[in-house]
Scaffold this motif. Structure first.
Motif, PDB file in Angstrom:
ATOM      1  N   VAL A 184       0.854  -1.184   0.000  1.00 45.30           N
ATOM      2  CA  VAL A 184       0.000   0.000   0.000  1.00 45.30           C
ATOM      3  C   VAL A 184       0.889   1.232   0.000  1.00 45.30           C
ATOM      4  O   VAL A 184       1.727   1.402   0.871  1.00 45.30           O
ATOM      5  CB  VAL A 184      -0.912   0.013   1.247  1.00 45.30           C
ATOM      6  N   LYS A 185       0.724   2.092  -0.980  1.00 46.37           N
ATOM      7  CA  LYS A 185       1.562   3.280  -1.088  1.00 46.37           C
ATOM      8  C   LYS A 185       1.226   4.272   0.021  1.00 46.37           C
ATOM      9  O   LYS A 185       0.086   4.664   0.209  1.00 46.37           O
ATOM     10  CB  LYS A 185       1.364   3.953  -2.446  1.00 46.37           C
ATOM     11  N   CYS A 192      -9.817   2.680   6.385  1.00 46.28           N
ATOM     12  CA  CYS A 192     -10.559   1.454   6.667  1.00 46.28           C
ATOM     13  C   CYS A 192     -11.928   1.572   6.007  1.00 46.28           C
ATOM     14  O   CYS A 192     -12.620   2.581   6.156  1.00 46.28           O
ATOM     15  CB  CYS A 192     -10.693   1.275   8.181  1.00 46.28           C
ATOM     16  N   LYS A 193     -12.349   0.526   5.289  1.00 50.14           N
ATOM     17  CA  LYS A 193     -13.608   0.567   4.567  1.00 50.14           C
ATOM     18  C   LYS A 193     -14.816   0.349   5.469  1.00 50.14           C
ATOM     19  O   LYS A 193     -15.955   0.392   4.998  1.00 50.14           O
ATOM     20  CB  LYS A 193     -13.611  -0.504   3.462  1.00 50.14           C
ATOM     21  N   CYS A 208      -7.243  -7.078   1.197  1.00 49.06           N
ATOM     22  CA  CYS A 208      -7.541  -7.838  -0.017  1.00 49.06           C
ATOM     23  C   CYS A 208      -6.586  -7.380  -1.103  1.00 49.06           C
ATOM     24  O   CYS A 208      -6.667  -6.235  -1.560  1.00 49.06           O
ATOM     25  CB  CYS A 208      -8.992  -7.618  -0.453  1.00 49.06           C
ATOM     26  N   GLN A 209      -5.676  -8.245  -1.513  1.00 44.97           N
ATOM     27  CA  GLN A 209      -4.686  -7.874  -2.518  1.00 44.97           C
ATOM     28  C   GLN A 209      -5.315  -7.692  -3.896  1.00 44.97           C
ATOM     29  O   GLN A 209      -4.776  -6.971  -4.736  1.00 44.97           O
ATOM     30  CB  GLN A 209      -3.583  -8.927  -2.591  1.00 44.97           C
ATOM     31  N   ARG A 210      -6.462  -8.311  -4.127  1.00 44.84           N
ATOM     32  CA  ARG A 210      -7.079  -8.222  -5.451  1.00 44.84           C
ATOM     33  C   ARG A 210      -7.651  -6.839  -5.717  1.00 44.84           C
ATOM     34  O   ARG A 210      -7.703  -6.396  -6.866  1.00 44.84           O
ATOM     35  CB  ARG A 210      -8.170  -9.281  -5.586  1.00 44.84           C
ATOM     36  N   CYS A 211      -8.102  -6.158  -4.661  1.00 41.69           N
ATOM     37  CA  CYS A 211      -8.724  -4.847  -4.899  1.00 41.69           C
ATOM     38  C   CYS A 211      -8.326  -3.811  -3.852  1.00 41.69           C
ATOM     39  O   CYS A 211      -8.962  -2.770  -3.741  1.00 41.69           O
ATOM     40  CB  CYS A 211     -10.239  -4.977  -4.955  1.00 41.69           C
ATOM     41  N   SER A 212      -7.279  -4.087  -3.062  1.00 44.74           N
ATOM     42  CA  SER A 212      -6.733  -3.131  -2.085  1.00 44.74           C
ATOM     43  C   SER A 212      -7.748  -2.706  -1.026  1.00 44.74           C
ATOM     44  O   SER A 212      -7.688  -1.598  -0.504  1.00 44.74           O
ATOM     45  CB  SER A 212      -6.183  -1.888  -2.805  1.00 44.74           C
TER      46      SER A 212
END
Length: 544
Positions: A184-185, A192-193, A208-212
């Motif tokens: 994560v840059k 946090c979502k 989630c690496q697929r959609c950050s």
């Protein structure tokens, strides 16, 4: 082919093979190992490097120091490797200046993959209490620490208990407990979502690496909010489930037909594109009707076109189960309580029968990113927030819309307020207004005559200088269909839902004043609260 390497002041020349003319091995100045094969050599001094040592990455993220990047350094006798405790005078090494952490390239090469992928953490307790900052949650306190004997991760006991994977309502993929968020840059605002507060990427989170997608540890696992832990066991194939692919409520004559049959009504409905002169409510969302809409002239019934095109099922961030469309709530009187905006209401509902959880049409359609004219920035749906609504100062049970640019928060009840309403005290429409109408310093509601908070939203007619509280103009039950009748097996006559204020004679069953709504039987001439207990008590007294 010349090479300028950061570790040496002279240019280096590539040679295909280093020739050893003496008995001693030719040693690499970067790793202190013999050189066999291609290398880079300085023509002015005895400095040599393996070709592979010139290709070492200048920056790495390492499981032994997951929170910060490590930068490649030239050998230094004053630095000591924090893994093997040897001095780095003969080796390249990696360093974090912030933490004063050093790791020579030999120790670094033993660990090539992030610890979350290469091993299950094996935590052992350090039995004496020590003062330390947990590397999972970041909280510092004196406690018994737990150390992973593989990667030296130091955490609190409760942070060893987090599950490795978790499923979050409203997100398609599983989230993995991640101690290293280097992917994560840091120059981005990372939120946090679930609560939309910033995530410190130095510490652990669910990712989630697929959609950050990111969630704080406690937000994702807090047992006070079990709704967020997804349970899709009732859906045969959840992965193929999509709000966009669900069958719409069927129109008999096709979408946009001039006449259609909707399953919520027994007569055909006619399509209308002209605005009505009178104020009428949509049978689906209980909001003022506006074009385009369908109507039944025989029954004086109106439904927005958009409310006839709702999906039969929805999944929503606010609830863990799939919600099913009902054209009428399964209660006897057709009323239900919306768990988002906290209103009792009629109309269409999305319901979880297992939990008896309901969302009205408006609340179920609220986007996760809301653009509201009452605030200049986008608002994001947070389902784990302790912030109060800025429009009314009410704490909306953790489900609010928050602004990540400023401290503004908007609760569901205020987010779903109609932008325009009418009232018998004013001939003009009243518009939802977000700032004080003047700088007089005195603000009153012209219905209840009580003082208004100038920071709260209100309804206002500029032509008449008429300002009122939202709850005063809307009433306690703005979405109840007053005048509708139904039958109940406990009573032989039809019962009608009517408006009754606290000034009306009290309930004939319990003698408690009304708060805006009642059930009336015109034949028996009684008025009672719309709760089963009151009807039951009245029935028993009649039997006696």
């Amino acid at each position: 082919m010349d090479l300028k390497h950061f570790s040496h002041r002279h240019p280096l020349i590539f040679i295909e093979e280093v020739k050893n003319e003496g008995k001693k091995d030719i040693i690499c100045s970067g790793c202190n190992e013999p050189i066999l094969g291609p290398a880079y050599k300085c023509s002015e001094c005895n400095f040599l490097l393996h070709q592979s040592c010139t290709q070492l990455p200048r920056e790495i993220q390492h499981p032994l120091h997951p929170n910060d990047a490590l930068i490649l350094q030239a050998p230094s006798a004053s630095s000591r490797c924090d893994a093997c405790r040897r001095f780095c005078g003969r080796y390249f090494y990696y360093r974090c200046d912030w933490c004063n952490f050093d790791l020579d390239i030999k120790c670094a090469s033993r660990w090539q993959i992030c610890p979350d992928k290469c091993h299950q953490h094996a935590f052992v307790p350090i039995l004496n209490q020590i003062q330390f900052a947990c590397e999972a949650c970041g909280v510092e306190r004196k406690d018994i620490a737990y150390l992973c004997n593989i990667c030296r991760l130091l955490v609190h006991y409760e942070c060893t208990e987090f599950p490795r994977t978790i499923k979050i309502t409203g997100h398609d993929h599983s989230l993995t407990l991640t101690y290293s968020l280097h992917q994560v840059k840091e120059d981005h605002n990372i939120f946090c979502k679930l609560c939309y507060k910033k995530v410190n990427i130095k510490y652990a989170a669910y990712y989630c690496q697929r959609c950050s997608y990111l969630a704080h540890l406690n937000c994702a696992t807090d047992t006070l909010f079990e709704d967020r832990i997804a349970d899709y066991s009732s859906t045969a194939d959840f992965n193929s489930f999509s709000n966009n692919s669900i069958d719409f409520v069927n129109l008999r004559d096709g979408e946009g037909a001039r006449e259609m049959q909707h399953f919520s009504h027994h007569h055909s409905l006619n399509f209308n594109e002209e605005e009505l002169k009178d104020d009428e409510l949509c049978e689906g969302c209980m909001q003022l009707i506006s074009a385009p809409f369908y109507s039944c002239q025989q029954c004086k019934l109106f439904i927005h076109k958009r409310c006839t095109e709702l999906p039969k099922k929805k999944r929503h961030l606010l609830h863990r189960h799939v919600l099913t469309f009902h054209s009428r709530a399964p209660s006897i009187d057709g009323m239900f309580y919306c768990n988002a905006c906290k209103h009792y209401r009629h109309g269409f509902t999305y319901r979880c029968d297992e939990c008896q959880y309901n969302l009205d049409v408006h609340c179920s359609s609220m986007p996760e990113c809301l653009k509201h004219e009452g605030h200049q920035h986008p608002l994001f749906l947070a389902i784990n927030s302790d912030e109060e609504c800025n429009a009314c100062d009410y704490n909306d049970a953790h489900r609010v819309f928050v602004c990540t640019d400023c401290s503004f928060t908007l609760g569901f009840k205020c987010a779903t307020l109609p932008l325009e309403v009418t009232h018998k005290y004013d001939t003009h429409p009243l518009k939802l207004t977000y700032t004080a109408e003047d700088d007089s310093g005195e603000y009153y509601c012209q219905i209840c005559e009580e003082e208004r908070d100038p920071n709260h939203w209100f309804y206002y007619c500029e032509d008449c200088d008429f300002a009122v509280h939202p709850h005063c103009v809307l009433g306690e039950y703005p979405y109840i269909k007053f005048g509708s009748s139904y039958t109940n097996e406990q009573h032989p006559h039809p019962l009608t839902i009517v408006q009754r204020s606290k000034y009306f004679p009290p309930c004939d069953a319990c003698d408690v004043p009304f708060d805006g709504v009642a059930i009336e039987c015109t034949q028996c001439k009684f008025n009672i609260h719309p709760w089963d207990d009151c009807l039951w008590n009245l029935t028993q007294e009649t039997v006696k």
